[in-house]
Each structure stands twice: as C-alpha cells, then as structure tokens.
Design an enzyme around this catalytic site. Sequence first.
Site, PDB file in Angstrom:
ATOM      1  CD1 TRP A   1      -2.305  -2.157   1.706  1.00  0.00           C
ATOM      2  CD2 TRP A   1      -3.068  -1.061  -0.092  1.00  0.00           C
ATOM      3  NE1 TRP A   1      -3.376  -2.867   1.197  1.00  0.00           N
ATOM      4  CE2 TRP A   1      -3.859  -2.216   0.101  1.00  0.00           C
ATOM      5  CE3 TRP A   1      -3.365  -0.222  -1.171  1.00  0.00           C
ATOM      6  CZ2 TRP A   1      -4.918  -2.558  -0.745  1.00  0.00           C
ATOM      7  CZ3 TRP A   1      -4.421  -0.553  -2.011  1.00  0.00           C
ATOM      8  CH2 TRP A   1      -5.178  -1.703  -1.787  1.00  0.00           C
TER       9      TRP A   1
ATOM     10  CG  ASP B   1      -3.236   4.080   4.124  1.00  0.00           C
ATOM     11  OD1 ASP B   1      -4.261   3.846   4.803  1.00  0.00           O
ATOM     12  OD2 ASP B   1      -2.994   3.510   3.033  1.00  0.00           O
TER      13      ASP B   1
ATOM     14  CE  LYS C   1      -8.973  -2.848   3.234  1.00  0.00           C
ATOM     15  NZ  LYS C   1      -7.943  -1.906   2.851  1.00  0.00           N
TER      16      LYS C   1
HETATM   17  C1  LIG Z   1      -7.404  -1.373   1.573  1.00  0.00           C
HETATM   18  C2  LIG Z   1      -6.317  -0.383   1.725  1.00  0.00           C
HETATM   19  C3  LIG Z   1      -6.158   0.691   0.850  1.00  0.00           C
HETATM   20  C4  LIG Z   1      -7.054   0.892  -0.358  1.00  0.00           C
HETATM   21  O1  LIG Z   1      -8.323   1.224   0.061  1.00  0.00           O
HETATM   22  P1  LIG Z   1      -9.505   1.515  -0.995  1.00  0.00           P
HETATM   23  O2  LIG Z   1     -10.545   2.102  -0.096  1.00  0.00           O
HETATM   24  O3  LIG Z   1      -9.881   0.214  -1.594  1.00  0.00           O
HETATM   25  O4  LIG Z   1      -9.007   2.483  -1.989  1.00  0.00           O
HETATM   26  C5  LIG Z   1      -5.134   1.579   1.069  1.00  0.00           C
HETATM   27  N1  LIG Z   1      -4.307   1.432   2.111  1.00  0.00           N
HETATM   28  C6  LIG Z   1      -4.420   0.411   2.986  1.00  0.00           C
HETATM   29  C7  LIG Z   1      -3.469   0.300   4.126  1.00  0.00           C
HETATM   30  C8  LIG Z   1      -5.433  -0.526   2.822  1.00  0.00           C
HETATM   31  O5  LIG Z   1      -5.560  -1.539   3.679  1.00  0.00           O
END
Ligand SMILES: *Cc1c(COP(=O)(O)O)cnc(C)c1O
Length: 368
Positions: A105, A175, A199
């Site tokens: 990511w 993030d 998540k």
């Molecule tokens: C799932 C995830 C993303 C991407 O998320 P989307 O909402 O599908 O764009 C980005 N960073 C991390 C750490 C993730 O787990």
Amino acid sequence: MVTTTRVFNFSAGPAVLPLPALEEAQRDLLALPNVGMSVLEISHRSKTFEAIIQECEANVRKLANIPENYHVLFLQGGATTQFSMVPMNLLPPGAWADYIVTGSWSSKAVKEAKKVGAVNVAFDGKGENYVRVPRADELKLSKDPAYVHITTNETIHGVEFHELPDVGDRVVVADTSSHMFSRPIDVTKYGLIYAGVQKNLGPAGATMVIVRDDLVKKAAEYRGYANLPVMLQYGAHAAEKSLYNTPPVFTIYMVGLVMKWLVGLGGLEAMERINIRKAEKLYAEIDRTGFYRGHAAKDSRSRMNVTFRLPNEELEAQFVKESKAAGLDGLKGHRSVGGLRASIYNAFPEEGVDALVSFMQEFEKKNG
Ligand SMILES: *Cc1c(COP(=O)(O)O)cnc(C)c1O
C-alpha cells in the site's frame, strides 16, 4: 442449500462488522424510528441525516480525543484517492515529500504521489519482501519535506508500526486504513490521517480523513489550488462538513453504529486489550512448533492482519479449502505474499480466533 448461519469471516476488507451494528441496521432498515423512511431513502440534507452524521463525528472525536483544530471528513474514492489527494493538497510546486515504504500500500501511495510532485523514499522494505518496519537509524528523512507519509499497518504483508517513528517536527500523513481505532491514537502527532472505512470502521463507501485546519488553509493558498477539481480539495469538504455533494449516507450511518458500539465497549483502550489478546493467541500458535511460519518479523507483526506460511504451497491450498469447509472463511493470503492471512479486525470475535487455533492444531496433527 441456502444457509443464513454466520461463518467466521477473516476477510481483509470489506470485512466483518459488529453484530449489534448489523442487527440495529436490520431492525431499522424499513423505517428509522420516528422517521418512517429507510436510511437508504432519506435526503442527505434532512434533519435526520444531519443528526446521524453529527453523532457519528461526535463519537469519532470522543473515541480519539480529537482537538477542535482538526476536521473529521467522510470522503469517497477510497483510500486510493487519498494517495493522490494528499500530494495534490499538501505538496506545493517545488517541494517534496518523504515516504516510508513498508508494503504494497505504501508503494502504491508513492507511485501516485510521483505523478503530482517530488518524492524522497526514506525507507523501502521491498528487498526483504516487506517483513518489517524500519529502525530509527535506517530512516533517511530529508531536511524539509512537505510531509512524511507512513502506512501504519500494511494490510497485505501484515506489518504494523507499534510506535510512530520519531520524525522530529515534520508533518506526518498516515494511511491507517486497516487498523484505525484498533488501539488508542494520539491525533496531535499527525497532520493528516486517512482510512478507508471498509477494513475496521464500517462497510465500503467512505474514507475517513482527519486533517489539521492549518494544513487545509495552507493548501488553499498554493498557486494552482483553485484549478484542482473541487472534489479533490480538502477545503471544499471541510467548509461543508462532508456535505459538499451527496455523501454515502448509508455507509456513514453504519460507521455511526460501529462508533456507538466502540464507545459502548469502553473505547479504544478496551478495544486494544481485546485485540492484543486475540493476536497473541494466534501468534502463539504460529510459533508453537515451526510447522507454521509468520511472514512479518516479530517486532513488526500486525495485530489486525496475521500473515503466515505452511511448509509448502500444496498444504497451504489444502488448509484454505478445509478451513473454509469448517466455517473459517477468507484465509487465503494475498497473491503477492502467498500463504495465509487471518484478518482479525475489531469486530472479529475472539471465539473465531479460538476456532482457528483449534483448526490449526488439528491440521498440523494430520499433516505435520
Ligand atoms: C485497503 C487499503 C487501501 C485501499 O483502500 P480503498 O478504499 O480500496 O481504496 C489503502 N491502504 C491500505 C493500508 C489498505 O488496507
């Protein structure tokens, strides 16, 4: 055969939700109490929705003790859109940003940021197949970056920062998609935090962004900002409190129910204690004999996404198949890492971890 029994859902996202939140949504799906309409049918400008989004934000603020000078926004386009929106807003012409790369990511975040401006990669764990977070002496931070970007939990590799690295007075952008609110968070250490809610915070459809007001204001001063599409301006969303355009009403409603559940549980300290217990049980089984092998280095192991291998790929495929038949769903690892991944987010019940541990012991007995 049709079955409505709930299995143990180890999916990495969208993922398991707290049962009380699902039950309340189900109970009120046809008509919200005293409203006579479904939350799926109401206007985002209605008093009802105003109350829903305000209560949701209030609980987010309460859970993380968020100071007044931070905005709490619910945006669309997923965490992936933040990979672009962050540099579009916070990386002015002529400046650069530092990125700490600890998995797939963060590596994607770098790729998007490079389309907008200059990037200094301060650490890259790729050579070791992303098994750990950097030590302090390995971080090559630049002198004056616009911000330092960090992915505090790498969902695919199962690598988590248990402490924020010391970056001095640089602005941290994080993030936190896959472990947001799994433990207490000191928001004042960050300039901007973003998390796709699917998540650990709710169903798919929204991204929570917590951003300091001075950064939003500074962004608006950059040359070229006015030409940014309005949907990509933090300032537009902050000014309208996430109601610049139609927000994902149902998702925000569900996030609100999940926040209420977290508050009722005792908040983030209580949640963390449960998460530590669940993760320790699972890692203890992984470490017990050597039949299973954890992917991440011990000090970087994620409490949310537990990645592990078996002696060979045939056994891994067999494990996935047999565990699914036993009511343990979604354990196949991401194709880029292989092996198994058990995502045990906040809402994942401890009985499910116990069930997986028992299954692992049985499986080892038969195949070890
Ligand atoms: C799932 C995830 C993303 C991407 O998320 P989307 O909402 O599908 O764009 C980005 N960073 C991390 C750490 C993730 O787990």
